[in-house]
Design a protein around this motif. Sequence first.
Motif, mmCIF file in Angstrom:
data_model
loop_
_atom_site.group_PDB
_atom_site.id
_atom_site.type_symbol
_atom_site.label_atom_id
_atom_site.label_comp_id
_atom_site.label_asym_id
_atom_site.label_seq_id
_atom_site.Cartn_x
_atom_site.Cartn_y
_atom_site.Cartn_z
ATOM 1 N N PRO A 69 6.922 -5.195 -5.831
ATOM 2 C CA PRO A 69 7.187 -3.851 -5.457
ATOM 3 C C PRO A 69 8.069 -3.381 -6.099
ATOM 4 C CG PRO A 69 8.507 -5.528 -4.153
ATOM 5 C CD PRO A 69 7.654 -6.235 -5.100
ATOM 6 N N HIS A 96 -5.278 -0.059 -7.919
ATOM 7 C CA HIS A 96 -5.046 -0.848 -7.100
ATOM 8 C C HIS A 96 -5.715 -2.282 -7.580
ATOM 9 C CE1 HIS A 96 -2.859 1.133 -3.920
ATOM 10 N NE2 HIS A 96 -3.846 2.170 -4.383
ATOM 11 N N ASN A 103 -3.125 -10.890 -7.384
ATOM 12 C CA ASN A 103 -3.290 -11.441 -5.989
ATOM 13 C C ASN A 103 -4.235 -12.652 -5.806
ATOM 14 O OD1 ASN A 103 -0.785 -10.574 -4.373
ATOM 15 N ND2 ASN A 103 -1.824 -8.662 -4.972
ATOM 16 N N LYS A 156 -11.376 -4.047 2.060
ATOM 17 C CA LYS A 156 -10.207 -4.244 1.037
ATOM 18 C C LYS A 156 -10.663 -4.703 -0.160
ATOM 19 C CE LYS A 156 -6.206 -4.781 2.791
ATOM 20 N NZ LYS A 156 -5.619 -3.237 2.723
ATOM 21 N N ALA A 286 -1.512 8.025 -4.599
ATOM 22 C CA ALA A 286 -0.684 7.127 -5.421
ATOM 23 C C ALA A 286 -1.404 5.977 -5.825
ATOM 24 C CB ALA A 286 0.523 6.754 -4.481
ATOM 25 N N CYS A 287 -0.935 5.181 -6.877
ATOM 26 C CA CYS A 287 -1.290 3.956 -7.285
ATOM 27 C C CYS A 287 -0.633 2.964 -6.480
ATOM 28 C CB CYS A 287 -1.281 3.676 -8.681
ATOM 29 S SG CYS A 287 -2.414 4.920 -9.552
ATOM 30 N N ALA A 288 -0.818 1.438 -6.651
ATOM 31 C CA ALA A 288 -0.151 0.497 -5.776
ATOM 32 C C ALA A 288 1.613 0.868 -6.541
ATOM 33 C CB ALA A 288 -0.420 -0.997 -6.413
ATOM 34 N N ALA A 289 2.179 0.645 -5.649
ATOM 35 C CA ALA A 289 3.756 0.609 -5.791
ATOM 36 C C ALA A 289 4.269 1.745 -6.484
ATOM 37 C CB ALA A 289 4.197 -0.653 -6.541
ATOM 38 N N CYS A 290 3.611 2.946 -6.174
ATOM 39 C CA CYS A 290 3.746 4.078 -6.940
ATOM 40 C C CYS A 290 4.856 5.124 -6.316
ATOM 41 C CB CYS A 290 2.443 4.936 -7.343
ATOM 42 S SG CYS A 290 2.644 6.666 -7.641
ATOM 43 N N GLY B 13 -0.984 6.324 0.298
ATOM 44 C CA GLY B 13 -1.676 5.006 -0.363
ATOM 45 C C GLY B 13 -0.834 4.060 -1.512
ATOM 46 N N CYS B 14 0.428 4.283 -1.593
ATOM 47 C CA CYS B 14 1.131 3.383 -2.518
ATOM 48 C C CYS B 14 1.282 1.880 -1.950
ATOM 49 C CB CYS B 14 2.649 4.052 -2.749
ATOM 50 S SG CYS B 14 3.707 3.655 -1.714
ATOM 51 N N ARG B 15 1.214 1.753 -0.907
ATOM 52 C CA ARG B 15 1.261 0.343 -0.150
ATOM 53 C C ARG B 15 2.607 -0.333 -0.453
ATOM 54 N NH1 ARG B 15 -3.153 -2.475 -3.129
ATOM 55 N NH2 ARG B 15 -2.894 -4.130 -1.530
ATOM 56 N N LEU B 16 3.613 0.322 -0.801
ATOM 57 C CA LEU B 16 4.886 -0.385 -0.904
ATOM 58 C C LEU B 16 5.371 -0.926 0.230
ATOM 59 C CD1 LEU B 16 7.291 2.082 -3.383
ATOM 60 C CD2 LEU B 16 6.923 -0.462 -3.363
ATOM 61 N N GLU B 18 3.341 -2.626 2.365
ATOM 62 C CA GLU B 18 2.825 -3.748 2.615
ATOM 63 C C GLU B 18 3.509 -4.819 1.651
ATOM 64 O OE1 GLU B 18 -1.873 -1.990 2.723
ATOM 65 O OE2 GLU B 18 -1.541 -3.602 1.359
ATOM 66 N N PHE B 19 3.829 -4.338 0.419
ATOM 67 C CA PHE B 19 4.527 -5.187 -0.490
ATOM 68 C C PHE B 19 5.777 -5.810 0.205
ATOM 69 C CE2 PHE B 19 1.762 -5.306 -4.134
ATOM 70 C CZ PHE B 19 1.305 -3.758 -4.420
ATOM 71 N N PRO B 32 0.793 -8.920 -0.042
ATOM 72 C CA PRO B 32 0.379 -7.643 0.737
ATOM 73 C C PRO B 32 -0.754 -8.155 1.927
ATOM 74 C CG PRO B 32 -0.244 -7.070 -1.379
ATOM 75 C CD PRO B 32 0.609 -8.385 -1.569
ATOM 76 N N VAL B 38 -0.790 -2.266 7.446
ATOM 77 C CA VAL B 38 -1.810 -2.389 6.430
ATOM 78 C C VAL B 38 -2.285 -0.693 6.340
ATOM 79 C CG1 VAL B 38 -4.250 -3.016 6.098
ATOM 80 C CG2 VAL B 38 -2.733 -4.316 7.169
ATOM 81 N N VAL B 39 -2.513 -0.242 4.863
ATOM 82 C CA VAL B 39 -2.883 0.992 4.770
ATOM 83 C C VAL B 39 -4.491 1.084 4.519
ATOM 84 C CG1 VAL B 39 -2.751 3.034 3.033
ATOM 85 C CG2 VAL B 39 -0.676 1.256 3.419
#
Lengths: 610, 134
Positions: A69, A96, A103, A156, A286-290, B13-16, B18-19, B32, B38-39
């Motif tokens: 994160p 993502h 993962n 997913k 956003a992208c992951a953790a963005c 939708g950054c999913r922070l 979840e992390f 996640p 959950v997004v």
Amino acid sequence: MSQQGRMVWVDLGERRVEAEAVPPSWRDLVLGGNGLAALALLLRQKAGIDPLAPESLLVFAPGAACGLPIMGACVAAAMARSPLTGFYYDSYMAGHFGVELVNAGCALLGLQGKSAEPSYLFIHDGVVEIRKAGHLWGLGTFATQQAIRHELGDEKVRVAAIGPAGERLVRFACLVSGTRAWGRGGLGAVMGAKNLKAIAVSGTLGVGHPDPERVLAYARKLRREMMENKAISSSIRTFGSAASVATINRLGILGARNWQQEFYPGADAITGEGMLQAGMRVKGKACAACLAASGIVWQGVEDPYRGIRSRGPEYETLYAFGSLCGNSCASSIVAADRLADDLGLDTISAGATLALVMECVERGLLTDKEVGVDLRFGRHESMLEALKSIAFRDGFGDLMAEGAMRVAQRLGSEAEKLAVHVKGLEMPGHSARGLKGMALGYAVSPRGGSHQDTRPGPERSGKFDRASWQGKAAMVRASQNMTAVGDCLGICRRHWEPYAGDFLNECYAELATVVTGREYSVGDLEKVGDRVHTIERLLYVREGGDSRTDRLPGRFLEEPIPDGPSAGMVVEEQELEEAKQEFYRLRGWGPGGVPRPECLEFLGLSGIVK
Amino acid sequence: MARIGVNADKCTGCRLCEFVCSSRRVGDGFNPSLAAIVVKFEGELEEEITPVVCRQCEDAPCAAACPAGALSVGDQGVVVLDEQACTGCGLCVQACPYGAIRLPPSRPTPIKCDLCGGSPLCVEFCTYGALALE
């Protein structure tokens, strides 16, 4: 980084999968991402392999920070010998997919061989299935992703797919996942040549870290400091990269009409502010953790493009389908962006190839009859028709699918003077004439006309004098080292350039230390950058590259910018040659641009590289 | 009554979420797929984005469905899962109209939001204002 991530090798012809641990020495040398992909190709693939032959190795490697994160940590590398340039191309995708690969326990995925029938891969927690894709062949990238998720019964699942362009081996075909892409270098064609339609990934293994609390504490600090930076939290969140069109045009360095000009009167209509005022902005993704959410969804407001939405266009696409093609209809660029994504085409190379054809038509080197559609600067409807004909290799589209360099070669020497590319990779939207450091950076990039090895920021911002060659060799090396380390860690430049700056420093050292759990100094990271660029140079040299192929297109050397704020600027060949020599010297390479043995020794590569 | 309030319009939708949520369940990293939030992404451009998390219902259908009495309303109205009593039957998952309680294949007991004991990590780390402690 994933402690348990392994290298997974798939032979699509033999239908064989092997997995092995990443050698600890490899991680120590290159961390992950860019470095891991380049090292794997150097050691596992011979010289002289045809990019589209079954033997051609295509590797994917998430950055070392993916899965944590940490703001901006999401980028994964895809790398192979490029069918467009003949040298190696490393491409980067955010979104993502890279995090899902991590993962799933995958630190590197290597694909070799050719599948006997159209197939797709499904990777689930380290297990690889090769599945039939005959029913998917012919679908666009969005439909492919949805069909695979539906078929696997899991919304997913992340999917990276080629479209009709990759299937037909268009030399600048790309891979798309979600609404992001491994865009440049024709890696989509490399996949298509393997009869591989898509890669689907599902990962539930997670990512290990020796000190998760430290990661969270670091993320809290990054969050605070990045949110205070208005460039990220305000400007980028509103416009994404689209605001750059006006900024760059104001300096008079916005490529227009196939780089005949660098000042474009129509720029205000195709810049972020103009598009916002026209009511075209839908939302930011956003992208992951963005933390930047720069993935703006735009929509067309002018007929016949009204209501067409795209996650984009980015700045490069506003340049490539906009100013470069003499087109100031922003709605048409949204539609073209959407179409290119769905067909699986790199927007930069596509726009540049079209712009070359447009100039050839206007100069009488090509007729409308030969081209089949009325391709002239500003004719945006023809532009969209042409994109389809390229993806399907239809009529004149079959030649355009070869890219600007080969189109020009076919048309003859007059056309070759007009083709604006470096090593076959068409120019992105950053001026060589107007930014002397970028001129050097383009010439010595192992990828060719890439704006992601050397970065334009230091000169565009005025921190370096863009008109001067002074100190540019050192600047190029420092910029390249930052981008290489960033691409090994897999962090997004939209966060990290505004936050940490243009060159490696304590911010990056802290990042590397937190991510890996090992102490990294700035000097350590500079060495990683030096090392990765030298590995890439070895890949370049073994395919016949050297100082002679480190050159720029004639237009930039012979034609000064004709008008606008940067009128008169040109690339002086003598200064370029001197800067190249200085750059090779700083990198520890010989005057031909070939890495010396002492350099390999110093970088710890002598033991593993011949 | 406390719960995570969701403003989906602000979610990018950054999913922070979840992390960071997953770190409470994973001792040595992040995962996640083990998050309690959950997004969800829908639409051709994946632009319809909705975070899904337990709404801590007053008259919780999951608690009503549980044959082992493992789900009950605790302090501050939080619906609490008693891992010891849980048999992993999954009836709660079927009962929840929001899909906010999940039983991943690798887990013996379901995952649901417990508000991190009062300082929810997801709310702390969301930089878009999509989540709030209500």
